[in-house]
Design an enzyme around this catalytic site. Structure first.
Site, mmCIF file in Angstrom:
data_model
loop_
_atom_site.group_PDB
_atom_site.id
_atom_site.type_symbol
_atom_site.label_atom_id
_atom_site.label_comp_id
_atom_site.label_asym_id
_atom_site.label_seq_id
_atom_site.Cartn_x
_atom_site.Cartn_y
_atom_site.Cartn_z
ATOM 1 N N GLY A 72 -5.019 39.212 -21.933
ATOM 2 C CA GLY A 72 -4.935 39.759 -20.325
ATOM 3 C C GLY A 72 -3.943 40.947 -20.618
ATOM 4 O O GLY A 72 -3.177 41.103 -21.706
ATOM 5 N N GLU A 142 -0.789 30.920 -24.089
ATOM 6 C CA GLU A 142 -0.213 31.044 -23.354
ATOM 7 C C GLU A 142 1.484 30.104 -23.156
ATOM 8 O O GLU A 142 1.710 30.171 -21.881
ATOM 9 C CB GLU A 142 -1.308 31.192 -22.006
ATOM 10 C CG GLU A 142 -2.275 32.247 -21.972
ATOM 11 C CD GLU A 142 -3.489 31.521 -23.014
ATOM 12 O OE1 GLU A 142 -3.845 32.869 -23.845
ATOM 13 O OE2 GLU A 142 -3.757 30.622 -24.100
ATOM 14 N N ASP A 150 -5.938 29.297 -20.292
ATOM 15 C CA ASP A 150 -6.696 29.780 -19.273
ATOM 16 C C ASP A 150 -8.033 30.020 -20.076
ATOM 17 O O ASP A 150 -7.967 30.361 -20.981
ATOM 18 C CB ASP A 150 -6.506 30.505 -18.377
ATOM 19 C CG ASP A 150 -5.993 32.030 -19.096
ATOM 20 O OD1 ASP A 150 -5.497 32.259 -20.022
ATOM 21 O OD2 ASP A 150 -6.112 32.979 -18.385
#
Length: 383
Positions: A72, A142, A150
């Site tokens: 991300g 993360e 996720d």
């Protein structure tokens, strides 16, 4: 929506149609193909179009440059920290897309040369066939920045043997290409210099027949032999330590193992674990453990809630502090709040797991005839 800087002359995702084969290229090489709002939208658009196209039989997915995808776009999240739900749309679309990648009807092959982390790796592991090389690096780091594991990984990691899932999620430990195949997170190992030739071979097949595609990949793939020092050879220690009930107990058990002869590999891993966000670690451990008893759809709905609550700083702003320390100021000196796992209130952690009202949940299509329903633009959020 948080703003992202994209060169309008360079599409962030390329889609090619070659007879019965479709090729998707993640095309932000200078940004290590990080996943932005535009990337997610284009991926979903191509995949839906081609699943419904009788002419499309085989989907190839690759990344331009030296990375497959680093995950991300952290800067996008950070830039939206002071605007309420600035990243809600891209988060919703990404989890919705993850469901469709897991359940895709056509044969998909990921060609993974270089970094595949977090959300980037979530485009690889669910594929029917995934090819990795000696340059492939996988991680789900993360928790270390105050986030949680996720993009479907609370489902995928929780189904790995023993407690390997907890270990990878909490430590962010990296796996190489051979280890990914051995762990069942990828299907084939091919030397990187053979990847262009393999791609040409797959395109020349002009079919999506899973057995034909698999046979073609096997012409190029090698049997995997783990290095002696591989983390996967430490499964008994991992199972012993990471089966403990709490993060504090896991750390304590891991410390005890680190003091034993021959366990020098533990010290750097332990150091990273202790530097991680206490809130991120607690949230992640609970999510992985819940994932063992949840369906894919339940895991994605849960992860959507966790992501939104974390970005809303419902119980802590650690995610923004973690991103700041890692990618903005790059001082690698985050100040966590609270500063230790003992001070993270379990009742507060409960808050980020609380279900939303039904219409505000991630809408995952349960019935086959409505397979591509539940899009963001038809959700309560779009209004």
């Amino acid at each position: 929506m948080a703003q992202e800087v994209v060169n309008p002359d360079e599409p962030v995702v390329l889609g090619e149609e070659i007879e019965h084969v479709r090729v998707i290229t993640l095309n932000r090489p200078r940004q290590l193909n990080v996943i932005s709002s535009k990337v997610v939208s284009l991926l979903a658009e191509y995949l839906e179009k081609w699943e419904k196209d009788a002419e499309a039989e085989l989907i190839l997915l690759k990344g331009a440059g030296r990375a497959f995808s680093a995950g991300g776009d952290l800067k996008m999240f950070y830039d939206g920290r002071n605007s309420k739900d600035s990243c809600l749309e891209v988060v919703y679309r990404m989890y919705w897309l993850c469901f469709h990648i897991h359940t895709y009807k056509k044969t998909q092959v990921a060609l993974v040369n270089g970094i595949a982390m977090g959300g980037g790796a979530s485009l690889v592991v669910p594929m029917k066939l995934s090819v990795v090389t000696e340059k492939t690096v996988f991680a789900t780091p993360e928790a270390s920045i105050g986030f949680h594991t996720d993009c479907g990984f609370s489902y995928m990691l929780s189904h790995l043997p023993g407690r390997l899932g907890e270990f990878l999620a909490l430590t962010g430990a990296r796996l190489n290409g051979k280890e990914l195949v051995a762990a069942g997170l990828a299907t084939h190992f091919v030397p990187s210099e053979k990847l262009p030739e393999l791609e040409k071979r797959l395109i020349s097949l002009k079919t999506g027949n899973i057995n034909a595609v698999k046979s073609a990949i096997e012409e190029f793939s090698l049997d995997v032999q783990l290095d002696e020092g591989s983390i996967l050879n430490k499964q008994s220690i991992i199972d012993e330590c990471f089966s403990k009930d709490t993060v504090a107990d896991i750390i304590k058990s891991f410390e005890a193992e680190a003091s034993k002869e021959g366990n020098g590999w533990i010290s750097p891993v332990l150091k990273g674990l202790k530097r991680s966000s206490p809130t991120g670690l607690k949230t992640t451990l609970r999510s992985i453990r819940e994932g063992r008893k949840q369906t894919l759809a339940e895991c994605l709905k849960k992860e959507f809630r966790l992501t939104m609550n974390i970005l809303r700083a419902t119980i802590s702003s650690d995610v923004y502090e973690g991103i700041r320390a890692l990618t903005i100021d790059k001082d690698n000196a985050p100040k966590w709040d609270p500063p230790s796992v003992e001070k993270v209130d379990n009742e507060k952690v409960d808050l980020v797991f609380q279900p939303f009202q039904e219409e505000l949940e991630l809408q995952i299509p349960e019935q086959e005839q409505h397979r591509w329903d539940g899009k963001y633009e038809h959700s309560a959020y779009a209004n």
